[in-house]
Scaffold this motif. Structure first.
Motif, PDB file in Angstrom:
ATOM      1  N   GLY A 190      -1.719  18.387  -2.026  1.00  0.00           N
ATOM      2  CA  GLY A 190      -1.914  18.560  -0.587  1.00  0.00           C
ATOM      3  C   GLY A 190      -2.828  17.524   0.045  1.00  0.00           C
ATOM      4  O   GLY A 190      -3.098  17.564   1.239  1.00  0.00           O
ATOM      5  N   GLU A 191      -3.328  16.614  -0.747  1.00  0.00           N
ATOM      6  CA  GLU A 191      -4.209  15.599  -0.172  1.00  0.00           C
ATOM      7  C   GLU A 191      -3.609  14.218  -0.335  1.00  0.00           C
ATOM      8  O   GLU A 191      -3.160  13.855  -1.418  1.00  0.00           O
ATOM      9  CB  GLU A 191      -5.565  15.649  -0.858  1.00  0.00           C
ATOM     10  CG  GLU A 191      -6.603  14.922  -0.072  1.00  0.00           C
ATOM     11  CD  GLU A 191      -8.008  15.279  -0.539  1.00  0.00           C
ATOM     12  OE1 GLU A 191      -8.855  14.407  -0.471  1.00  0.00           O
ATOM     13  OE2 GLU A 191      -8.222  16.419  -0.982  1.00  0.00           O
ATOM     14  N   GLU A 192      -3.609  13.467   0.772  1.00  0.00           N
ATOM     15  CA  GLU A 192      -2.965  12.162   0.714  1.00  0.00           C
ATOM     16  C   GLU A 192      -3.866  11.118   0.063  1.00  0.00           C
ATOM     17  O   GLU A 192      -5.049  11.020   0.362  1.00  0.00           O
ATOM     18  CB  GLU A 192      -2.629  11.706   2.132  1.00  0.00           C
ATOM     19  CG  GLU A 192      -1.822  10.438   2.135  1.00  0.00           C
ATOM     20  CD  GLU A 192      -1.408  10.044   3.543  1.00  0.00           C
ATOM     21  OE1 GLU A 192      -0.858  10.888   4.270  1.00  0.00           O
ATOM     22  OE2 GLU A 192      -1.644   8.892   3.907  1.00  0.00           O
ATOM     23  N   LEU A 193      -3.264  10.352  -0.810  1.00  0.00           N
ATOM     24  CA  LEU A 193      -3.994   9.288  -1.493  1.00  0.00           C
ATOM     25  C   LEU A 193      -3.257   7.986  -1.238  1.00  0.00           C
ATOM     26  O   LEU A 193      -2.031   7.949  -1.255  1.00  0.00           O
ATOM     27  CB  LEU A 193      -3.999   9.607  -2.991  1.00  0.00           C
ATOM     28  CG  LEU A 193      -5.155   9.077  -3.821  1.00  0.00           C
ATOM     29  CD1 LEU A 193      -6.469   9.659  -3.321  1.00  0.00           C
ATOM     30  CD2 LEU A 193      -4.953   9.477  -5.284  1.00  0.00           C
ATOM     31  N   ARG A 194      -3.994   6.914  -1.006  1.00  0.00           N
ATOM     32  CA  ARG A 194      -3.361   5.612  -0.788  1.00  0.00           C
ATOM     33  C   ARG A 194      -3.857   4.629  -1.833  1.00  0.00           C
ATOM     34  O   ARG A 194      -5.041   4.590  -2.137  1.00  0.00           O
ATOM     35  CB  ARG A 194      -3.726   5.074   0.595  1.00  0.00           C
ATOM     36  CG  ARG A 194      -3.203   5.955   1.683  1.00  0.00           C
ATOM     37  CD  ARG A 194      -3.517   5.361   3.026  1.00  0.00           C
ATOM     38  NE  ARG A 194      -2.935   6.224   4.046  1.00  0.00           N
ATOM     39  CZ  ARG A 194      -2.613   5.824   5.249  1.00  0.00           C
ATOM     40  NH1 ARG A 194      -2.798   4.576   5.598  1.00  0.00           N
ATOM     41  NH2 ARG A 194      -2.102   6.669   6.121  1.00  0.00           N
ATOM     42  N   ARG A 195      -2.952   3.873  -2.333  1.00  0.00           N
ATOM     43  CA  ARG A 195      -3.318   2.863  -3.323  1.00  0.00           C
ATOM     44  C   ARG A 195      -2.509   1.596  -3.087  1.00  0.00           C
ATOM     45  O   ARG A 195      -1.334   1.670  -2.715  1.00  0.00           O
ATOM     46  CB  ARG A 195      -3.036   3.358  -4.743  1.00  0.00           C
ATOM     47  CG  ARG A 195      -4.031   4.371  -5.251  1.00  0.00           C
ATOM     48  CD  ARG A 195      -5.391   3.718  -5.472  1.00  0.00           C
ATOM     49  NE  ARG A 195      -6.385   4.671  -5.911  1.00  0.00           N
ATOM     50  CZ  ARG A 195      -7.236   5.308  -5.098  1.00  0.00           C
ATOM     51  NH1 ARG A 195      -7.193   5.091  -3.806  1.00  0.00           N
ATOM     52  NH2 ARG A 195      -8.127   6.153  -5.584  1.00  0.00           N
ATOM     53  N   SER A 196      -3.147   0.460  -3.330  1.00  0.00           N
ATOM     54  CA  SER A 196      -2.457  -0.819  -3.152  1.00  0.00           C
ATOM     55  C   SER A 196      -2.199  -1.477  -4.498  1.00  0.00           C
ATOM     56  O   SER A 196      -3.079  -1.486  -5.352  1.00  0.00           O
ATOM     57  CB  SER A 196      -3.318  -1.751  -2.302  1.00  0.00           C
ATOM     58  OG  SER A 196      -3.538  -1.170  -1.047  1.00  0.00           O
ATOM     59  N   MET A 223       3.618   0.746   2.946  1.00  0.00           N
ATOM     60  CA  MET A 223       3.520  -0.096   4.136  1.00  0.00           C
ATOM     61  C   MET A 223       4.126  -1.458   3.817  1.00  0.00           C
ATOM     62  O   MET A 223       4.130  -1.871   2.666  1.00  0.00           O
ATOM     63  CB  MET A 223       2.052  -0.291   4.518  1.00  0.00           C
ATOM     64  CG  MET A 223       1.496   0.833   5.350  1.00  0.00           C
ATOM     65  SD  MET A 223      -0.046   0.335   6.137  1.00  0.00           S
ATOM     66  CE  MET A 223      -1.233   1.038   5.013  1.00  0.00           C
ATOM     67  N   PRO A 224       4.611  -2.168   4.813  1.00  0.00           N
ATOM     68  CA  PRO A 224       5.123  -3.525   4.572  1.00  0.00           C
ATOM     69  C   PRO A 224       4.046  -4.394   3.902  1.00  0.00           C
ATOM     70  O   PRO A 224       2.864  -4.110   4.026  1.00  0.00           O
ATOM     71  CB  PRO A 224       5.455  -4.026   5.971  1.00  0.00           C
ATOM     72  CG  PRO A 224       5.736  -2.789   6.762  1.00  0.00           C
ATOM     73  CD  PRO A 224       4.793  -1.752   6.214  1.00  0.00           C
ATOM     74  N   PRO A 225       4.475  -5.441   3.197  1.00  0.00           N
ATOM     75  CA  PRO A 225       3.536  -6.257   2.418  1.00  0.00           C
ATOM     76  C   PRO A 225       2.413  -6.839   3.267  1.00  0.00           C
ATOM     77  O   PRO A 225       2.620  -7.180   4.427  1.00  0.00           O
ATOM     78  CB  PRO A 225       4.415  -7.392   1.880  1.00  0.00           C
ATOM     79  CG  PRO A 225       5.807  -6.901   1.979  1.00  0.00           C
ATOM     80  CD  PRO A 225       5.852  -5.924   3.089  1.00  0.00           C
ATOM     81  N   THR A 262       0.853  -1.182   0.000  1.00  0.00           N
ATOM     82  CA  THR A 262       0.000   0.000   0.000  1.00  0.00           C
ATOM     83  C   THR A 262       0.893   1.237   0.000  1.00  0.00           C
ATOM     84  O   THR A 262       1.728   1.403   0.883  1.00  0.00           O
ATOM     85  CB  THR A 262      -0.929   0.004   1.228  1.00  0.00           C
ATOM     86  OG1 THR A 262      -1.716  -1.182   1.188  1.00  0.00           O
ATOM     87  CG2 THR A 262      -1.842   1.220   1.227  1.00  0.00           C
ATOM     88  N   PHE A 263       0.710   2.055  -1.017  1.00  0.00           N
ATOM     89  CA  PHE A 263       1.523   3.268  -1.160  1.00  0.00           C
ATOM     90  C   PHE A 263       0.731   4.483  -0.712  1.00  0.00           C
ATOM     91  O   PHE A 263      -0.499   4.474  -0.741  1.00  0.00           O
ATOM     92  CB  PHE A 263       1.905   3.473  -2.630  1.00  0.00           C
ATOM     93  CG  PHE A 263       2.766   2.377  -3.184  1.00  0.00           C
ATOM     94  CD1 PHE A 263       4.140   2.378  -2.973  1.00  0.00           C
ATOM     95  CD2 PHE A 263       2.204   1.333  -3.908  1.00  0.00           C
ATOM     96  CE1 PHE A 263       4.936   1.359  -3.477  1.00  0.00           C
ATOM     97  CE2 PHE A 263       2.996   0.315  -4.421  1.00  0.00           C
ATOM     98  CZ  PHE A 263       4.363   0.325  -4.205  1.00  0.00           C
ATOM     99  N   ARG A 264       1.459   5.532  -0.346  1.00  0.00           N
ATOM    100  CA  ARG A 264       0.769   6.804  -0.107  1.00  0.00           C
ATOM    101  C   ARG A 264       1.541   7.912  -0.799  1.00  0.00           C
ATOM    102  O   ARG A 264       2.770   7.862  -0.916  1.00  0.00           O
ATOM    103  CB  ARG A 264       0.637   7.087   1.386  1.00  0.00           C
ATOM    104  CG  ARG A 264       1.936   7.470   2.047  1.00  0.00           C
ATOM    105  CD  ARG A 264       1.709   7.980   3.460  1.00  0.00           C
ATOM    106  NE  ARG A 264       2.991   8.206   4.120  1.00  0.00           N
ATOM    107  CZ  ARG A 264       3.128   8.374   5.414  1.00  0.00           C
ATOM    108  NH1 ARG A 264       2.070   8.337   6.210  1.00  0.00           N
ATOM    109  NH2 ARG A 264       4.313   8.580   5.935  1.00  0.00           N
TER     110      ARG A 264
END
Lengths: 358, 255
Positions: A50-56, A97-99, A43-45
């Motif tokens: 200015g807005e945080e986005l998370r994607r896996s 994040m770690p896998p 999962t990346f961020r």
């Protein structure tokens, strides 16, 4: 609790017109944290305006390759995937994040199992990781991959799969199903649906010999294939799923904060939405949390610890202001979006609008 | 895992048809609430169960009994940790979660809280009652071990795949705990004038564990069923447990 670590981008390779393969190197000391199991995802961020986005994204490397690689396919309107495909450069760093994920079965080099994989589009990424790992770590395993794509030029890892077939002669077979291209044999055109499965199991795949099946793709395909597998005698334990995160939202809008004056009024009108149902409750500004007010009004609000540590009671403040007494679980980006822990929340304004459905 | 626009199937539809979710990012807010609550209830019950059972180690009459009790105490912590890790993926602060509550806290022995939740954690009501001595610990472990096995068996089909898989690993160990309890109980009954005490303990725990199955409203059950989070109504689960318990007790001539 989510823990992000920096990864160094050591390679960005274009895989197809709209997909890249990104190789990542952990910082010194973080190698163990990124020691993945085949089929897991990262999962990346990243901040966009200015807005945080998370994607896996799933790891596409085999476990013993000594490299951490993910495949990222660009989707229309997909902020993160477009950035990764167009702007991500070697030498940059990216937080991950770690896998995580459990799309795998234990590897056993001593037994001879038959594996069957179904993948559609970029659903190939975790499947490739598993296929590579099993080919190398289970010398007696045989693997069959049914791989659906729109057209031949959109097939991710086509060459790599061909190479694997050659290196592990006779152990890997790949059936390409192409949606928009007519082929010599009708079986290899169209969609992976129930009829396609029936025909495949009739003529190409000996389903009775399959020990373990893996499915990765969109919802409808997962349901259809799983049902076909069950109809052909597989039990739930023999079927592993990895769902595409199709419900990942785009950018969340920032919370609306209305600046009401801080009067001495002790009562707040709280409008609370749960599961599409909205109720208006008059609640004391002091002494009662938003969660308790909702529960007292017989609303089925989710909660568990009531101590600000688990985040089950997370909701979004759409209007008004609240004060969160303790927060041991929400991250800054969630708070910035307007999320609160309702078990720790007391209204400050005379009116608040809170939704558990966001 | 990846972003995808290839699919337009609403998640509720997918779940109603038996679809599985595989990561916190797949889930809707409503589903998130339900699944986190279910995980918290499991974690809290295992933590409280382990904490309550720990004292029993020293009441075991022999080294074998103490090993069995230690193992049960240890494995319940392991089970809690396994699921707590999944809760952490939804954003829970796992370290603070463990320390936010005194898991050894118990109510007075003669209290009766029915099937209601109590206090600030989500443990099943039965874990609020104190264990009194070795015989009581063994009886509780047999009856509750069987109840947990029934509940876990039901949850193997849960639509959140990582949790279903954790339960699949946990279930055989929980079944073993109940078996260890049964072996202990046979030994206790063979050891002398213990039958009356065992019967008293059964009479104490049986209704309390029965209450832990709850009687969820049909509306809530249907909602959870649509989300693939429940399969069998509480009443049926309780009946399955009662049957299992009756068979064991009658074999031991305790009914």
């Amino acid at each position: 609790m989510a823990r992000f670590l920096s990864l160094h981008v050591s390679d960005v390779r274009r895989e197809t017109r709209d997909a890249v393969v990104v190789t990542l190197t952990p910082q010194v000391g973080d190698e163990e944290a990124f020691d993945f199991i085949q089929g897991q995802y990262l999962t990346f961020r990243r901040n966009f305006d200015g807005e945080e986005l998370r994607r896996s994204y799933s790891i596409c490397a085999g476990r013993d390759e000594g490299a951490l690689r993910v495949g990222i396919k660009r989707v229309d309107g997909g902020c993160f995937s477009t950035w990764a495909n167009e702007d991500l450069k070697i030498g940059e760093t990216i937080d991950a994040m770690p896998p995580m994920g459990s799309f795998h079965t234990p590897v056993d080099p001593h037994i001879a199992r038959n594996y069957l994989f179904f993948a559609v589009g970029s659903g190939i990424t975790p499947v490739l990781s598993i296929v590579k790992t099993l080919l190398s770590a289970e010398p007696n395993a045989t693997l069959t991959l049914v791989y659906g794509n729109r057209s031949s030029n959109s097939i991710m890892f086509r060459e790599e799969l061909d190479d694997l077939k050659n290196v592990y002669m006779g152990r890997l077979s790949v059936v390409h199903i192409l949606g928009s291209e007519a082929q010599d044999i009708d079986l290899f055109s169209g969609r992976i649906d129930a009829e396609k499965c029936r025909l495949l199991f009739k003529s190409w795949i000996d389903i009775s010999s399959v020990d373990q099946a893996f499915i990765c793709g969109p919802e409808a395909m997962m349901l259809t294939v799983a049902q076909s597998l069950r109809d052909h005698g597989l039990i739930d334990e023999q079927i592993k799923f990895e769902l595409f995160a199709s419900s990942q939202s785009g950018r969340a809008s920032r919370k609306v904060v209305s600046k009401t004056n801080e009067g001495a009024n002790a009562i707040c009108t709280a409008t609370i939405t749960i599961d599409g149902t909205t109720q208006q409750i008059d609640m004391a500004k002091r002494g009662e949390t938003v969660l308790d007010a909702a529960l007292a009004a017989n609303m089925d609000a989710p909660y568990a610890c009531k101590a600000g540590v688990c985040s089950t009671c997370r909701a979004m403040v759409l209007e008004g202001e609240v004060e969160m007494e303790k927060n041991h679980s929400l991250e800054d980006y969630e708070v910035n979006r307007g999320y609160v822990l309702t078990c720790q929340c007391y209204p400050l304004s005379d009116k608040v609008v809170v939704s558990y459905d966001q | 895992m990846s972003e995808s626009t290839e699919t337009k199937m609403p998640l509720d539809n997918y779940l109603a048809q038996g679809g599985k979710l595989t990561s916190p990012e797949n889930v809707t807010p409503r589903y998130r609430g339900h699944i986190m609550r279910m995980m918290a209830s499991f974690i809290d019950s295992q933590l409280a169960g382990s904490a309550g059972f720990a004292d029993s180690v020293n009441t075991g009459p022999g080294v074998k009994e103490r090993i069995a009790a230690s193992r049960i105490t240890l494995e319940k912590l392991v089970h809690a940790e396994q699921v707590l890790m999944l809760l952490g993926q939804f954003g829970a602060n796992t370290e603070r979660y463990f320390s936010h509550h005194p898991w050894t806290a118990r109510l007075p022995r003669d209290s009766d809280i029915g099937n209601s939740r109590h206090g600030q954690d989500m443990r099943l009501n039965v874990f609020h009652y104190p264990i009194q001595g070795w015989i009581d610990a063994v009886v509780m472990n047999v009856l509750m071990g069987k109840a947990v096995s029934v509940q876990l068996d039901e949850n193997l089909k849960i639509s959140y795949q990582p949790l279903a898989e954790a339960y699949r690993e946990i279930l055989p160990r929980e079944r073993r705990h109940a078996e260890l309890g049964l072996e202990g109980l046979v030994k206790i009954l063979a050891s002398g004038n213990t039958r009356h005490e065992v019967q008293q303990s059964v009479a104490y725990w049986r209704p309390r564990i029965a209450a832990s199955f709850g009687s969820s409203s049909s509306e809530r059950f249907e909602q959870l069923q649509r989300l693939g989070l429940r399969n069998t109504p509480n009443e049926q689960l309780q009946a399955a447990w009662e049957k299992d318990v009756s068979v064991s007790l009658s074999e031991l001539k305790l009914d």
